[in-house]
Design a protein around this motif. Structure first.
Motif, short mmCIF file in Angstrom:
data_model
loop_
_atom_site.label_atom_id
_atom_site.label_comp_id
_atom_site.label_asym_id
_atom_site.label_seq_id
_atom_site.Cartn_x
_atom_site.Cartn_y
_atom_site.Cartn_z
N LEU A 1 0.83 -1.21 0.00
CA LEU A 1 0.00 0.00 0.00
C LEU A 1 0.86 1.26 0.00
O LEU A 1 0.49 2.27 -0.60
CB LEU A 1 -0.92 0.02 1.23
N ALA A 2 2.01 1.20 0.67
CA ALA A 2 2.86 2.39 0.76
C ALA A 2 3.41 2.77 -0.62
O ALA A 2 3.55 3.95 -0.93
CB ALA A 2 3.99 2.17 1.75
N PHE B 1 -6.95 5.88 1.81
CA PHE B 1 -6.03 5.44 2.86
C PHE B 1 -6.30 6.15 4.19
O PHE B 1 -5.94 5.63 5.25
CB PHE B 1 -4.58 5.62 2.42
N LEU C 1 -6.13 -4.03 6.03
CA LEU C 1 -4.81 -3.98 5.38
C LEU C 1 -3.99 -2.80 5.90
O LEU C 1 -2.81 -2.93 6.20
CB LEU C 1 -4.96 -3.82 3.88
N LEU C 2 -4.65 -1.64 6.00
CA LEU C 2 -3.94 -0.44 6.46
C LEU C 2 -3.44 -0.62 7.89
O LEU C 2 -2.32 -0.24 8.22
CB LEU C 2 -4.87 0.78 6.37
N ALA D 1 -2.76 -3.41 9.34
CA ALA D 1 -1.79 -4.50 9.42
C ALA D 1 -0.42 -4.06 8.92
O ALA D 1 0.56 -4.74 9.13
CB ALA D 1 -2.28 -5.69 8.60
N THR D 2 -0.37 -2.91 8.24
CA THR D 2 0.88 -2.44 7.68
C THR D 2 1.67 -1.69 8.75
O THR D 2 1.22 -0.66 9.24
CB THR D 2 0.62 -1.47 6.50
N PRO D 3 2.84 -2.22 9.15
CA PRO D 3 3.58 -1.52 10.20
C PRO D 3 4.10 -0.17 9.69
O PRO D 3 4.45 -0.04 8.53
CB PRO D 3 4.73 -2.47 10.53
N ASP D 4 4.11 0.80 10.59
CA ASP D 4 4.52 2.16 10.24
C ASP D 4 5.94 2.37 10.76
O ASP D 4 6.22 2.17 11.93
CB ASP D 4 3.55 3.14 10.92
N LEU E 1 -0.26 -3.63 16.17
CA LEU E 1 -0.45 -4.09 14.79
C LEU E 1 -1.69 -4.97 14.74
O LEU E 1 -1.93 -5.78 15.63
CB LEU E 1 0.75 -4.93 14.36
N TYR E 2 -2.46 -4.81 13.68
CA TYR E 2 -3.68 -5.60 13.54
C TYR E 2 -3.45 -6.73 12.55
O TYR E 2 -2.99 -6.50 11.44
CB TYR E 2 -4.80 -4.68 13.06
N ALA E 3 -3.73 -7.95 12.98
CA ALA E 3 -3.66 -9.08 12.05
C ALA E 3 -5.09 -9.43 11.65
O ALA E 3 -5.93 -9.66 12.52
CB ALA E 3 -2.98 -10.27 12.71
N ILE E 4 -5.38 -9.42 10.36
CA ILE E 4 -6.71 -9.81 9.91
C ILE E 4 -6.86 -11.30 10.23
O ILE E 4 -6.01 -12.10 9.85
CB ILE E 4 -6.88 -9.57 8.39
#
Lengths: 339, 339
Positions: free
Chosen positions: A222-223, A250, A261-262, A264-267, A275-278
């Motif tokens: 996504l980034a 976004f 997805l957003l 779950a993406t580490p920043d 962090l969120y895991a689907i």
């Protein structure tokens, strides 16, 4: 460069209800299950999804490069109004000069036995009828434009003598030599180091401006879409489930999968928030659930989501979602931000 | 706390394919990993991070230096089974440690009986417990890897590594081949295993965002050497080596934020042709003549005890002012802000 005349409001690329089946014959649903999208002139569109979402098959179907066993079973792909599926000959004419493609692995696009310089301008030379002398001059000009150091020496090397990053630049040069109006990109930076990826992203951004080129960019990242694209189409289980301008999508997604997805993406700039895991796993083609394909993993699903159809519907501001309950997504976003 | 693993000036040397010269994939690396700690090892391809990982688990031999594990020096050649049991590895591709012909249950049982010495009567209960530990459903004991998703396979590979009761897990890019939605789950699993089992983890990754979310400490490698090392929060707040700053700047961001520093230019040079002085010099935005003459050593940097960087012009702590906001020596992040 010749350009087919066409009304200004006509999109450069228009995909309508595209279906792709892998190993047809069985009762398997379509790997690409009714995709519609448009790329306007000068626009960069990101097509994102996880493995098995059908994003790469979509891209390959557009260029008529489906792997063995996969075939288009429905829909149209219009390039400036010409249907590329119905008329494969027009597709052959367009490849390289109207539409070009770059891949994750440059060696799939480059010949191991030809020198880099020759490959770079092959398509363009045939198209423009350049003399060998002109062709070489063009190749050097192009190599410099790609940021290839020591262009003259590099052009006489073979692909295996180059580093991965240089090979990627050579492939991009070969794809752009014919000055295509549309560049299709299939994860071209995924296998590269983050430093080289950054260089390629900046290169594509610059070339897009210089050549006023349109792009359809397939990636799982996504980034990368945020860096390169104007609009984004999010795919899940063979369908587009959310579509809209990148910034709005976004910052305020309207489909729970996009939101997942957003999150779950580490920043790299921030570690606030877990962090969120689907939950669960993306379904394979053979075991896609009925109803909304995302419902078994969805945090806001209700019994209504388990059956029926969930088409992509406009929600205003150029955005669309396949979630029947976008207000639940908005509420979810608020609760988690305030908690 | 005494270190569980202590590397002193470890080098790993390979011979070039033609045998004409040697190059050091790992060059005099010293690193201490405490029990219960998660240490990240980052760098581009060719930085030596995987060669170092393979040395630690006994797949590569050191050409120089010593490694002490829990008070015992690791032997140069064959390691006794007990040492091999205590240091386990998880690979990027779970198939590296999974047998495609056997069910997960068979693979775990074999390890438990033969390597871990679990009495036959307890094997199946222990196998189920292992699956629970990595959050896989018990019915996967009867599944072969082929039938499982990428995330499930990686969890199974981790269960196999855990089955022999290791103290140290060396994980080489364990999440980089996984989809984003699944990746977060594996990252959390490592954090959880450290909490519940007191496991120590050396986590090799190219993704700085992942490292920031998981690791307590980070070592940055470049061309075989550690060029910067610090606690995670400190490293990301005060990156002191221009290479670390450049790596961070190259990471694509979801949101458009100002990014500090310039992304690393150029490509990693050839290990067989080391530049004189500092090996990062040819790509460094701040290199001066001193950098050509003298190889920099790891010395105190940033704001934190334990933060070291190998750069003649690194950002350094202000003498006698530890703990107070530093000014005037380039430590002020705003002075480097580049948008």
């Amino acid at each position: 460069m010749m350009q087919d005349p066409g009304p200004d409001d006509q999109p450069l690329l228009q995909v309508e209800d595209l279906h792709v089946t892998v190993n047809a014959g069985g009762a398997r649903p379509d790997a690409v299950d009714g995709i519609s999208l448009t790329v306007a002139s000068g626009e960069a569109v990101g097509l994102v999804g996880e493995s098995g979402s059908g994003k790469s098959l979509t891209l390959r179907a557009i260029l008529g490069l489906l792997p063995p066993g996969a075939s288009v079973t429905g829909g149209r792909v219009l390039y400036r109004g010409t249907d590329l599926i119905a008329d494969p000959r027009s597709l052959r004419r367009l490849r390289g000069t109207g539409i070009s493609m770059i891949f994750q692995e440059p060696m799939t696009a480059l010949s191991p036995v030809a020198r880099v310089g020759a490959q770079m301008i092959d398509a363009a030379r045939r198209h423009h009828g350049w003399s060998p002398h002109d062709a070489r001059r063009q190749a050097i000009r192009l190599a410099r434009q790609m940021g290839i150091p020591d262009a003259e020496a590099t052009l006489s090397l073979y692909p295996h003598e180059l580093s991965g990053g240089l090979r990627q630049r050579v492939m991009i040069a070969a794809a752009l030599a014919g000055e295509p109006a549309l560049l299709l990109c299939d994860e071209p930076t995924t296998a590269l180091d983050v430093t080289i990826q950054d260089q390629i992203i900046k290169l594509l951004t610059r070339l897009r401006d210089e050549l006023s080129m349109s792009m359809l960019y397939v990636t799982h990242d996504l980034a990368v879409v945020a860096q390169l694209c104007d609009r984004v189409e999010v795919m899940y289980a063979g369908r587009i489930i959310e579509s809209g301008p990148v910034t709005a999508t976004f910052s305020r997604p309207v489909h729970p999968y996009t939101m997942g997805l957003l999150r779950a993406t580490p920043d790299v700039d921030d570690v606030q928030g877990d962090l969120y895991a689907i939950p669960g796993y993306a379904p394979g083609v053979a075991d896609r659930p009925t109803g909304c394909p995302f419902h078994p993993r969805c945090p806001v699903a209700s019994p209504e989501c388990q059956s029926g159809s969930f088409p992509l519907l406009e929600v205003g501001d150029g955005r669309a979602t396949a979630c029947a309950f976008p207000e639940r997504v908005a509420r979810l976003a608020e609760t988690e931000v305030s908690s | 706390m005494a270190a569980l693993l202590e590397l002193n000036d470890v080098s790993v040397t390979f011979r070039s394919r033609r045998g004409s010269h040697e190059f050091r994939a790992v060059d005099r690396v010293s690193l201490a990993v405490s029990a219960g700690e998660i240490v990240g090892l980052v760098g581009e391809s060719g930085s030596g991070k995987s060669s170092l990982a393979r040395f630690i688990v006994g797949l590569n031999q050191a050409s120089a230096g010593t490694a002490v594990f829990d008070g015992v020096e690791l032997p140069g050649r064959t390691r006794p089974p007990e040492l091999r049991r205590r240091i386990q590895m998880v690979f990027q591709d779970p198939y590296s440690s999974l047998d495609p012909r056997m069910t997960i249950g068979q693979q775990l049982s074999e390890l438990l009986r033969v390597r871990a010495g679990v009495p036959r009567a307890q094997v199946s209960a222990r196998a189920r417990e292992l699956l629970e530990q990595v959050h896989l459903p018990a019915d996967l004991l009867r599944a072969r890897p082929r039938r499982m998703s990428g995330g499930q396979r990686q969890r199974a590979a981790i269960a196999k590594a855990l089955s022999v009761g290791p103290d140290l897990l060396v994980a080489d890019e364990p999440v980089s081949a996984l989809d984003v939605s699944v990746q977060a789950g594996i990252i959390k699993l490592f954090a959880e295993l450290r909490r519940s089992l007191g496991l120590t983890v050396l986590f090799i990754a190219h993704d700085l965002a992942v490292v920031r979310h998981l690791c307590d400490r980070v070592a940055v490698m470049y061309m075989g050497q550690i060029v910067e090392q610090a606690d995670t929060a400190e490293l990301f707040r005060n990156p002191s080596h221009p290479y670390t700053q450049g790596l961070l700047a190259a990471v694509p961001r979801l949101a458009s934020r100002p990014v500090r520093g310039t992304a690393v230019a150029g490509e990693p040079p050839d290990l067989s042709r080391l530049p004189s002085g500092c090996r990062f010099r040819p790509r460094c935005p701040i290199a001066r003549s001193l950098c050509e003459q003298e190889e920099p050593r790891l010395e105190a940097a940033g704001d934190d005890a334990g933060h070291t960087a190998a750069c003649h012009f690194k950002r350094v702590p202000v003498a006698g002012e530890a703990g107070t906001p530093a000014t005037g020596n380039g430590n002020d992040p705003s002075s480097r802000e580049v948008t």
